[in-house]
Structures are given as structure tokens and as C-alpha cells.
Design a protein around this motif. Structure first.
Motif, PDB file in Angstrom:
ATOM      1  N   SER A 196      81.098  16.173  16.294  1.00 59.02           N
ATOM      2  CA  SER A 196      81.176  17.176  15.228  1.00 59.02           C
ATOM      3  C   SER A 196      80.229  16.850  14.077  1.00 59.02           C
ATOM      4  N   GLY A 197      80.098  15.562  13.725  1.00 60.75           N
ATOM      5  CA  GLY A 197      79.228  15.183  12.623  1.00 60.75           C
ATOM      6  C   GLY A 197      77.773  15.499  12.886  1.00 60.75           C
ATOM      7  N   HIS A 198      77.312  15.184  14.089  1.00 60.50           N
ATOM      8  CA  HIS A 198      75.912  15.470  14.412  1.00 60.50           C
ATOM      9  C   HIS A 198      75.700  16.953  14.696  1.00 60.50           C
ATOM     10  N   GLY A 199      76.726  17.624  15.235  1.00 60.04           N
ATOM     11  CA  GLY A 199      76.625  19.072  15.394  1.00 60.04           C
ATOM     12  C   GLY A 199      76.492  19.763  14.047  1.00 60.04           C
ATOM     13  N   ALA A 204      73.325  22.555   9.837  1.00 58.32           N
ATOM     14  CA  ALA A 204      72.792  22.601   8.479  1.00 58.32           C
ATOM     15  C   ALA A 204      71.262  22.593   8.478  1.00 58.32           C
ATOM     16  N   LEU A 205      70.660  21.812   9.367  1.00 56.65           N
ATOM     17  CA  LEU A 205      69.199  21.728   9.446  1.00 56.65           C
ATOM     18  C   LEU A 205      68.587  23.067   9.813  1.00 56.65           C
ATOM     19  N   ILE A 206      69.137  23.731  10.828  1.00 55.91           N
ATOM     20  CA  ILE A 206      68.541  24.982  11.312  1.00 55.91           C
ATOM     21  C   ILE A 206      68.828  26.144  10.364  1.00 55.91           C
ATOM     22  N   LEU A 207      69.966  26.120   9.690  1.00 59.40           N
ATOM     23  CA  LEU A 207      70.238  27.155   8.687  1.00 59.40           C
ATOM     24  C   LEU A 207      69.321  27.023   7.477  1.00 59.40           C
ATOM     25  N   GLY A 208      68.915  25.810   7.154  1.00 58.99           N
ATOM     26  CA  GLY A 208      68.113  25.576   5.959  1.00 58.99           C
ATOM     27  C   GLY A 208      68.994  25.366   4.742  1.00 58.99           C
ATOM     28  N   ARG A 209      68.406  24.901   3.663  1.00 58.22           N
ATOM     29  CA  ARG A 209      69.202  24.592   2.484  1.00 58.22           C
ATOM     30  C   ARG A 209      69.620  25.860   1.755  1.00 58.22           C
ATOM     31  N   ARG A 210      70.692  25.745   0.981  1.00 56.34           N
ATOM     32  CA  ARG A 210      71.190  26.870   0.202  1.00 56.34           C
ATOM     33  C   ARG A 210      70.172  27.270  -0.871  1.00 56.34           C
ATOM     34  N   LEU A 336      66.745  13.015   4.114  1.00 54.42           N
ATOM     35  CA  LEU A 336      66.394  13.894   5.235  1.00 54.42           C
ATOM     36  C   LEU A 336      66.107  15.319   4.793  1.00 54.42           C
ATOM     37  N   LYS A 337      66.500  15.654   3.550  1.00 57.91           N
ATOM     38  CA  LYS A 337      66.369  17.018   3.011  1.00 57.91           C
ATOM     39  C   LYS A 337      67.120  18.034   3.869  1.00 57.91           C
ATOM     40  N   ILE A 338      68.301  17.640   4.317  1.00 58.49           N
ATOM     41  CA  ILE A 338      69.185  18.530   5.077  1.00 58.49           C
ATOM     42  C   ILE A 338      70.412  18.805   4.214  1.00 58.49           C
ATOM     43  N   ASP A 339      70.694  20.063   3.968  1.00 66.04           N
ATOM     44  CA  ASP A 339      71.756  20.455   3.042  1.00 66.04           C
ATOM     45  C   ASP A 339      73.113  20.472   3.745  1.00 66.04           C
ATOM     46  N   ASP A 340      73.654  19.297   3.951  1.00 68.66           N
ATOM     47  CA  ASP A 340      75.005  19.155   4.505  1.00 68.66           C
ATOM     48  C   ASP A 340      75.957  19.056   3.324  1.00 68.66           C
ATOM     49  N   GLY A 341      76.306  20.222   2.761  1.00 68.81           N
ATOM     50  CA  GLY A 341      77.009  20.270   1.494  1.00 68.81           C
ATOM     51  C   GLY A 341      78.388  19.650   1.506  1.00 68.81           C
ATOM     52  N   ALA A 409      70.934  22.081  18.975  1.00 71.44           N
ATOM     53  CA  ALA A 409      69.701  22.694  18.477  1.00 71.44           C
ATOM     54  C   ALA A 409      69.247  23.831  19.391  1.00 71.44           C
ATOM     55  N   CYS A 410      69.307  23.620  20.684  1.00 74.99           N
ATOM     56  CA  CYS A 410      68.907  24.681  21.627  1.00 74.99           C
ATOM     57  C   CYS A 410      69.797  25.904  21.485  1.00 74.99           C
ATOM     58  N   LEU A 411      71.094  25.697  21.400  1.00 76.08           N
ATOM     59  CA  LEU A 411      72.029  26.819  21.255  1.00 76.08           C
ATOM     60  C   LEU A 411      71.728  27.622  19.988  1.00 76.08           C
ATOM     61  N   LEU A 412      71.564  26.937  18.868  1.00 71.11           N
ATOM     62  CA  LEU A 412      71.356  27.630  17.601  1.00 71.11           C
ATOM     63  C   LEU A 412      70.019  28.373  17.571  1.00 71.11           C
ATOM     64  N   LEU A 413      68.976  27.769  18.087  1.00 75.68           N
ATOM     65  CA  LEU A 413      67.665  28.421  18.082  1.00 75.68           C
ATOM     66  C   LEU A 413      67.659  29.662  18.962  1.00 75.68           C
ATOM     67  N   ILE A 414      68.366  29.603  20.073  1.00 74.96           N
ATOM     68  CA  ILE A 414      68.464  30.776  20.954  1.00 74.96           C
ATOM     69  C   ILE A 414      69.273  31.885  20.281  1.00 74.96           C
ATOM     70  N   LEU A 415      70.426  31.534  19.723  1.00 75.38           N
ATOM     71  CA  LEU A 415      71.273  32.539  19.079  1.00 75.38           C
ATOM     72  C   LEU A 415      70.559  33.218  17.920  1.00 75.38           C
ATOM     73  N   ASP A 416      69.795  32.458  17.146  1.00 75.97           N
ATOM     74  CA  ASP A 416      69.141  33.011  15.960  1.00 75.97           C
ATOM     75  C   ASP A 416      68.060  34.017  16.308  1.00 75.97           C
ATOM     76  N   ARG A 417      67.603  34.004  17.550  1.00 72.29           N
ATOM     77  CA  ARG A 417      66.577  34.951  17.982  1.00 72.29           C
ATOM     78  C   ARG A 417      67.159  36.221  18.593  1.00 72.29           C
ATOM     79  N   ILE A 418      68.468  36.280  18.668  1.00 70.62           N
ATOM     80  CA  ILE A 418      69.130  37.502  19.103  1.00 70.62           C
ATOM     81  C   ILE A 418      69.467  38.290  17.846  1.00 70.62           C
TER      82      ILE A 418
END
Length: 493
Positions: A196-199, A204-210, A336-341, A409-418
Motif C-alpha cells: 500500500s505504501g509504494h502503491g 501520488a507521483l502520476i497524479l502530480g503535486r497539488r 523526490l518531489k512527490i506530493d504524498d500529502g 504505474a502501468c495500471l494508472l498510466l493506462i487508466l489515465d488515457r481512457i
């Protein structure tokens, strides 16, 4: 009274319930305990939602409470549909990589012995389903304050299926490849926390920072909107952990279960104190409540893979070391500049790794043997001179991290293109707040000028009293007043 002449079997449903007493092979105390333990774990999910809600900003607070109830619902269905079968089917595919669909839709999940052996399939499925829920609610914390909710639901279903289920099968199915290798994981350091932590980190990385115009570089940082909710969420989570999550993972009502409950509470207490003292010197000599709660959670995470294997004195070390490591890991999001709020990665990803490695050092065969005749012997860790155990633990950690990060990462990148599954809110929606943009309800109805239901007066429905704001300000805004006074009156009358 029915005549039970059949003999329970170890396959299928365990026998015909019309002529076979399926309860015969099991100790009813064990069954009662696992049912109660699973119910305690269920409480952790809304507890985590309450914790997350308190840490967020007010305009996003309800969406995180919503996420906890949504997670219970989505994962419950997924677990029934095929999740349990993919993890705990009685045979696996790919040399212990994944289960089969032999129990699809809970087919034959009834009275046959489960992977735990001490309880039937149907009860074990109930208990283990709660762990999938906890993993899910922890993971969606990575989407804090900027994710669209329908894509979140779709992603959660796929994440539990494609990411969590294989890792849980490797670890807990007796035929899983990590289990046969010899890696130790008492209650979910790998499948629940590292996963869950790495997921959450990848989410957060693929969504980008707030969006925050005041933050030019790095990641935005906001104060929790309700420390009270943080405390209440921690309380629910802590009691669920010591009341079911860890002691229930013993699979039976033996001394080992009760020992693991105490080791869990001890590690959490030491973690809470450690984090609070570190923050005292890092945060202007203040005894921070959020730090106290964060330390308790980190201690709980660290002891999770170890609780049924390590002596109590080791629980103290695990609580202290995990809290210190997680406290320092909070700063990684800036590096890392990843917004894991919500710091899901720092507490659960890093904490799970630390706890798993320390399990390899402090695991003791005599603690595991507290389950008596129901125990499965282990060689122990370094304190039993089984020095290769840390290598097994590192193998499990690395495999879990690699699978989680790549597949997520693969799941999120695929979903975001739908098009209809675009992951992130638009900037104006994010500024408005997830609660208003996506839910239409609010945690705090501070801006409401009248109570909309039930409407008993047409004149009130058309035009609230001119001095309604004064009424609200002075505290005289009971529903009876607002719904029965069509004429303008003095607020102090």
C-alpha cells in the motif's frame, strides 16, 4: 434433531451440511475469536478514513471519509468475486505465483479447512478480506485532495486484483513462492504495508503535486484541519490493530495470539514516544499531537510482520527504530518531489520494510511455539543463529516493491488515457474542493444559510429571513425557528 452420519472432508465444501456436521473438525473458541478479530480489523478502515480526513484540508475532508466506506464496499465485492480465490485457492499457478479461480464467487467456500488450517474456509475468507480492505484504504491515501472518485474506484478494484492478490498469495498461501522460500510475515508487512505504501507513492507521483501558487518548488504542505479527527482515527486504528489485526493473525485462540497483542501495543507506545521526542527537537520544542499519533501508527506498522515471532524486548526496539526511520522518511517527499500529502509511503512503505528486515533479526522459535500443537515450526532469525533469514526477508521486500511499483504505474498510466477515467480533477475543481466538485456534500455546513429539509413553509423556501445570518451568528438557528417564522424578526427578540 438431525442425524449427522457423514464425515467432513478436506476438499470442496467440506461435506454435505444436511448429513454432516461441518463444525466437527474445528475448535469453536478458535472460530469465535477469528470472527471477533475480523470485526476489529473492519473498524480500522473507517478509522484510517477519519485519520486521513483530519490530516487533509477542510474542503477535501469528506472525500476521505467517503473513500473509507467506498473501499469497504468495492473490496468486499472484489474479494467475493475472485480475490479470495486468487490468494487462497487450495492450489496455485506459476510455482506459487497466483491462485486459481477454483473458488470464484465463493464457489465451495464453506466448511473445508482453510490455508490457516484451524478455521474453515468461510471464516478465513471473512478475516482475510479485512486485510485487503485495509490495504486499499491505505493506498488511496496517495491520491489526497486531487483525484477523481470514479476512476479511483476502478483503480482500487484493479489494484487489489493485480497488485495485492499476487503478493498476498506469495506470502500467505502455503504454496506461495515466498512462503516456500522461508520468508516470514506474521500479519502483513509486505502485502499490506509495503504494497500500500509504494502503491500510494506511485499514485501520488502520476497524479502530480497539488496546485498551490505559493509553492514554487518542492511539495505543498498544509496544516491538518482537525487534529481531533486525527486522534479519533488513530484510536480506531490502534484498537483494531491490537484487537484483531495482529492477534487474529495467529489463526487461533492461543497464547501466541495474546502475546502478539501485547507486543503490538508495546511497539506502538514506544513508536509514539519516539516520534514525539524527535519532533520536540525538530518542531520548536512542542509536544505535537500529530507526531504522537504518527509515531503510534509507525510502531504498529513495524511490528506487524514480527508480532507473533519476536520477544517483547524486541518489540521495544522495533517500535523505536521504525518510528525514527519513518520520521526521517517524511522528508523524502521533498527530496523526490512527490506530493504524498498523507505520508502513506513514509509510514507504511518505509515502516513495512524496516519491520520486515527486523523480523529476520529478532524472530524466535520459542515465541512462535506459543501456539502449541497448532504452531508451524520456524527456524527463527539471527537470535536463533539462522543468519540467512534476513536474506529471505530482503528478497520478499524487493519482490514486493518491484511488483507494486511497476504494475501500479502501468495500471494508472493506462487508466489515465481512457477519457472517462481521467485520474485527476481539473484545476478549478481542485480549488473548489473534492467534496463540492465530486460529492456535493460537506463535512461542515458552515456556509448554509437555512436548513433545506423538511420544507414546511412555502414562504421560507422562497425567501429565508433577511436577518438569517444574524440568527446563525447568535446561535438562534434551530430548525423550528428557521422553518416557522415567515416574517422578519429581531435576532435578539
Amino acid at each position: 434433531m438431525s442425524e449427522f452420519t457423514g464425515i467432513p472432508t478436506d476438499t470442496g465444501t467440506g461435506g454435505n451440511s444436511l448429513d454432516t456436521d461441518l463444525n466437527t473438525p474445528y475448535d469453536k473458541a478458535n472460530m469465535a475469536w477469528i470472527m471477533v478479530a475480523g470485526s476489529f480489523v473492519w473498524l480500522m478502515v473507517p478509522g484510517i478514513g477519519l485519520l486521513y480526513s483530519g490530516l487533509s484540508r477542510k474542503k477535501h475532508a469528506l472525500s476521505l471519509l467517503w473513500a473509507s466506506i467506498m473501499t469497504i464496499s468495492v473490496v468486499t465485492f472484489q474479494w467475493y468475486w475472485w480475490g479470495y480465490s486468487l490468494v487462497f485457492s487450495h492450489n496455485t499457478r506459476g510455482n506459487g505465483f497466483i491462485g486459481t479461480l477454483s473458488e470464484f464467487g465463493f464457489k465451495n467456500v464453506l466448511g473445508a479447512p482453510s490455508a490457516a488450517g484451524t478455521v474453515p474456509d468461510i471464516l478465513f475468507a471473512w478475516f482475510q478480506g479485512m486485510f485487503a480492505m485495509v490495504t486499499g484504504i491505505l493506498m488511496v491515501g496517495g491520491a489526497c485532495e486531487r483525484a477523481r472518485l470514479f476512476p479511483m474506484m476502478v483503480f482500487l478494484f484493479l489494484f487489489i486484483t493485480i497488485v495485492y492478490c499476487p503478493i498476498a498469495c506469495w506470502t500467505w498461501n502455503p504454496e506461495g513462492w515466498l512462503a516456500t522460500l522461508g520468508a516470514l510475515d506474521y500479519a502483513g508487512g509486505g502485502p499490506v504495508h509495503i504494497c500500500s505504501g509504494h502503491g500510494a507513492l506511485i499514485y501520488a507521483l502520476i497524479l502530480g503535486r497539488r496546485n498551490d501558487p505559493l509553492t514554487k518548488s518542492g511539495v505543498p504542505k498544509y496544516k491538518p484541519h482537525s487534529v481531533t479527527s486525527v486522534v479519533l482515527g488513530t484510536v480506531f486504528t490502534w484498537i483494531g490493530w491490537i484487537g484483531g489485526f495482529n492477534p487474529g493473525s495467529a489463526g487461533n485462540a492461543t497464547i501466541r495470539a495474546w502475546y502478539s497483542a501485547y507486543s503490538t501495543n508495546l511497539a506502538a507506545a514506544c513508536g509514539a514516544l519516539t516520534w514525539m521526542f524527535i519532533d520536540y527537537f525538530r518542531s520548536g520544542r512542542k509536544w505535537t499531537t500529530v507526531g504522537l499519533c504518527s509515531g503510534a501508527i509507525s510502531g504498529l506498522v513495524g511490528i506487524t510482520p514480527a508480532a507473533g515471532f519476536v520477544p517483547l524486548w524486541a518489540s521495544v526496539i522495533i517500535g523505536i527504530v521504525t518510528a525514527a526511520g519513518c520520521n526521517l522518511a517524511v522528508d523524502l517527499k521533498n527530496l523526490l518531489k512527490i506530493d504524498d500529502g498523507l505520508d502513506v509511503y513514509a509510514l507504511h512503505g518505509v515502516g513495512g520494510c524496516i519491520g520486515s528486515v527486523l523480523t529476520g533479526i529478532f524472530a524466535a522459535d520459542y515465541i512462535n511455539a506459543l501456539a502449541g500443537v497448532e504452531s508451524s515450526p520456524i527456524a527463527g532469525g539471527w537470535i536463533n543463529h539462522n543468519y540467512k533469514q534476513v536474506g529471505y526477508q530482503l528478497a520478499a521486500v524487493c519482490a514486493t516493491i518491484a511488483w507494486t511499483c511497476v504494475v501500479t504505474a502501468c495500471l494508472l498510466l493506462i487508466l489515465d488515457r481512457i477519457p472517462f477515467l481521467r485520474l485527476r480533477l481539473r484545476p478549478e475543481e481542485e480549488e473548489l474542493g473534492t467534496d463540492e466538485a465530486e460529492i456535493g456534500e460537506f463535512t461542515y455546513e458552515e456556509d448554509a444559510v437555512y436548513i433545506p429539509e423538511p420544507i414546511r413553509s412555502k414562504s421560507i423556501a422562497e425567501a429565508p429571513p433577511a436577518n438569517i445570518d444574524d440568527k446563525i451568528h447568535t446561535g438562534n438557528n434551530s430548525s423550528s425557528e428557521l422553518q416557522s417564522e415567515p416574517k422578519t424578526t429581531s435576532a435578539n427578540a
